[in-house]
Design a protein around this motif. Structure first.
Motif: not given
Length: 165
Positions: A37-65
């Motif tokens: 990484e340049p300067a040892q750190l690369a930061v990637f901020r939200a672009t506004g392209f979509n609102d897929h900021f975070q996802y958290f799920n567990y104990a389901t069979k049909t969706l990612p856990n």
């Protein structure tokens, strides 16, 4: 950190809520640390392209856990499976991020989580002038049922005396 040695992660500004959909804040970001990484750190901020900021799920069979940040289902910017043993990283338009790990799938070596702001507690809503009630005070019916079932209420013997009497 992946077993291959790649260091990367996410800053998540909003509490993780268990739900099978995207949520969160545009203040979230992805980052990578290391010699590539340049300067040892690369930061990637939200672009506004979509609102897929975070996802958290567990104990389901049909969706990612697990925990996902950015990207789309099955193609996350950063993904940690619910067993914390494996994960994945792909390019993500949400943060205009590149693949963070050495390969798109990785074995997890170390997971670190930090709380950088206090979480709202359930008892923060109460009136500070009112004394806090124990679970036994708040649920007398449950206490009665447990006593009828022969359960000993050990905490009754170590309670502080009522200051109003």
């Amino acid at each position: 950190q992946s077993r291959h040695g790649s260091l990367f992660g996410a800053y998540i500004d909003t509490e993780l809520s268990r739900k099978p959909s995207w949520h969160g804040s545009s203040d979230n970001m992805l980052f990578a640390i290391g010699p590539n990484e340049p300067a040892q750190l690369a930061v990637f901020r939200a672009t506004g392209f979509n609102d897929h900021f975070q996802y958290f799920n567990y104990a389901t069979k049909t969706l990612p856990n697990g925990i996902g940040v950015g990207g789309q289902m099955g193609h996350f910017g950063l993904w940690i499976d619910s067993n914390f043993a494996c994960g994945g990283s792909n390019t993500a338009a949400t943060y205009e991020s590149r693949q963070l790990s050495h390969s798109s799938e990785f074995d997890v070596d170390i997971v670190e989580a930090w709380l950088v702001r206090p979480a709202k507690r359930d008892d923060d809503d109460g009136d500070a002038s009112q004394p806090k009630k124990s679970a036994m005070d708040a649920n007398p019916e449950a206490v009665a049922m447990l006593e009828m079932a022969g359960r000993t209420m050990h905490s009754k013997m170590v309670r502080e005396p009522d200051m109003d009497t």
